[in-house]
Design an enzyme around this catalytic site. Structure first.
Site, mmCIF file in Angstrom:
data_model
loop_
_atom_site.group_PDB
_atom_site.id
_atom_site.type_symbol
_atom_site.label_atom_id
_atom_site.label_comp_id
_atom_site.label_asym_id
_atom_site.label_seq_id
_atom_site.Cartn_x
_atom_site.Cartn_y
_atom_site.Cartn_z
ATOM 1 N N ASP A 134 0.807 -1.221 0.000
ATOM 2 C CA ASP A 134 0.000 0.000 0.000
ATOM 3 C C ASP A 134 0.838 1.267 0.000
ATOM 4 O O ASP A 134 0.399 2.313 0.474
ATOM 5 C CB ASP A 134 -0.965 0.006 1.179
ATOM 6 C CG ASP A 134 -2.041 1.074 1.041
ATOM 7 O OD1 ASP A 134 -2.378 1.423 -0.100
ATOM 8 O OD2 ASP A 134 -2.530 1.559 2.075
ATOM 9 N N ASP A 172 -3.895 -5.758 -5.013
ATOM 10 C CA ASP A 172 -3.342 -4.409 -5.226
ATOM 11 C C ASP A 172 -1.868 -4.360 -5.575
ATOM 12 O O ASP A 172 -1.384 -3.325 -6.033
ATOM 13 C CB ASP A 172 -3.553 -3.512 -4.001
ATOM 14 C CG ASP A 172 -4.998 -3.224 -3.722
ATOM 15 O OD1 ASP A 172 -5.824 -3.416 -4.601
ATOM 16 O OD2 ASP A 172 -5.297 -2.799 -2.593
ATOM 17 N N ASP A 323 -15.552 -1.741 7.065
ATOM 18 C CA ASP A 323 -14.452 -1.162 6.293
ATOM 19 C C ASP A 323 -13.658 -0.161 7.126
ATOM 20 O O ASP A 323 -12.579 0.261 6.718
ATOM 21 C CB ASP A 323 -14.993 -0.438 5.059
ATOM 22 C CG ASP A 323 -15.520 -1.399 4.010
ATOM 23 O OD1 ASP A 323 -14.920 -2.463 3.813
ATOM 24 O OD2 ASP A 323 -16.547 -1.080 3.378
#
Length: 348
Positions: A134, A172, A323
């Site tokens: 990330d 990702d 989330d």
């Protein structure tokens, strides 16, 4: 949804939502091995789970009887709330991904795959531990360096052994190379790690590997196919789409076919856990990723998709887990029964 953003800001919002699933699932897997799967803010730890496996021919993946949703069903039944129990059961009786945490990976994976094998089902694992994960932002972390990652990956593979498993590889990780979020100095190593991970996992005789390729709202097939090739997609079983996202199955399928055509017609899997109503377009677009209201469950997990290029619809994200602490939700990864009920009630 996340795909409405451009540049790095879009990446931040999208991955922040993904962080939830990784945290929640890793904790769940670790607790499973201890024999007492946690349930965040919902469910009764003392209530016996009451869920069963799906028919193997339709859905070969393992349903964790100690999962958050299963314990919530038991808790509602214990309280005499049959209506809510029946609603949450629609989540509890579907298989979801087990996200593997950095610590004790071999034991975690062994516990999950052995439980799945005992039920005559396949394990669904998600690996999310790439170095510089990330880009040092919301979900920063991952293995300390390439050596540590290879060691961790080897532990995962040993934990799988000869048991049947499907692995979703590094959500990702590839996309952050494409969108420029990951600094250039780390690109060569990451490509090498992804390719090596595929090669190592494919040494296990009954393991399938799907390299993550983002979602239909983030980058394009033209921007992705060469990075996928460089990352070793030729040796993988296919790629994954829509992990923790809300793009519809139809849109994801169209996107996946365009991408597949550019990489040797590789098949793909789609995360349908919360995409029943598509992306959220209301409220502050900067928080569209976080606990969006009015979302719904998508297609139930199955390998019978009716499309030769779509190997499976999967619930890689765990429906009902927050989330983050936005829109009234608990901290990222906690079980949130009210949101879970909303997902089911909104499902057509």
């Amino acid at each position: 949804m996340y795909g409405s953003y451009t540049g790095r800001s879009r990446t931040r919002k999208r991955v922040a939502g993904l962080r939830t699933t990784g945290t929640a699932a890793a904790v769940g897997a670790a607790l499973l091995l201890a024999g007492c799967s946690g349930d965040g803010d919902g469910g009764d730890r003392d209530a016996a789970p009451t869920v069963s496996q799906q028919p193997k021919a339709k859905d070969p993946y393992w349903v964790n009887p100690e999962g958050n949703a299963a314990r919530q069903v038991a808790a509602y039944e214990k309280d005499g709330d049959g209506e809510k129990a029946a609603l949450i059961r629609k989540i509890a009786e579907q298989p979801v991904g087990e996200w593997i945490s950095p610590d004790n990976a071999e034991n975690q994976v062994k516990g999950v795959t052995e439980a799945a094998a005992a039920a005559d089902r396949d394990a669904l694992l998600v690996l999310y531990n790439i170095p510089h994960r990330d880009c040092g932002q919301f979900s920063k972390g991952g293995a300390a360096d390439g050596h540590a990652y290879r060691s961790w990956l080897d532990s995962v593979a040993k934990g799988i052994g000869d048991r049947s498993a499907t692995v979703i590889l590094e959500p990702d990780a590839l996309l952050h190379l494409v969108d420029g979020c990951t600094p250039q100095e780390f690109h060569e190593e990451r490509y090498d790690l992804l390719k090596g991970a595929i090669q190592r996992l494919k040494q296990q005789p009954a393991t399938k590997v799907y390299l993550d390729a983002g979602n239909a709202g983030w980058q394009s097939p033209d921007a992705l196919y060469q990075p996928l090739q460089r990352a070793g997609i030729a040796e993988a079983d296919g790629f994954s789409l829509n992990v923790s996202n809300f793009q519809t199955t139809a849109v994801s399928t169209e996107f996946g076919k365009k991408l597949s055509e550019k990489i040797g017609n590789k098949p793909f899997v789609i995360d349908t856990s919360r995409n029943g109503n598509g992306p959220y377009t209301g409220g502050d677009p900067a928080e569209s990723w976080c606990n969006p209201p009015g979302r719904a469950l998508g297609e139930a997990p199955t390998t019978q998709t009716g499309d030769d290029l779509v190997d499976a619809y999967l619930w890689i994200k765990r429906p009902g887990e927050s989330d983050g602490d936005c829109k009234g939700g608990p901290k990222a990864g906690d079980w949130w029964p009210e949101y879970a009920l909303g997902l089911v009630r909104a499902t057509k």
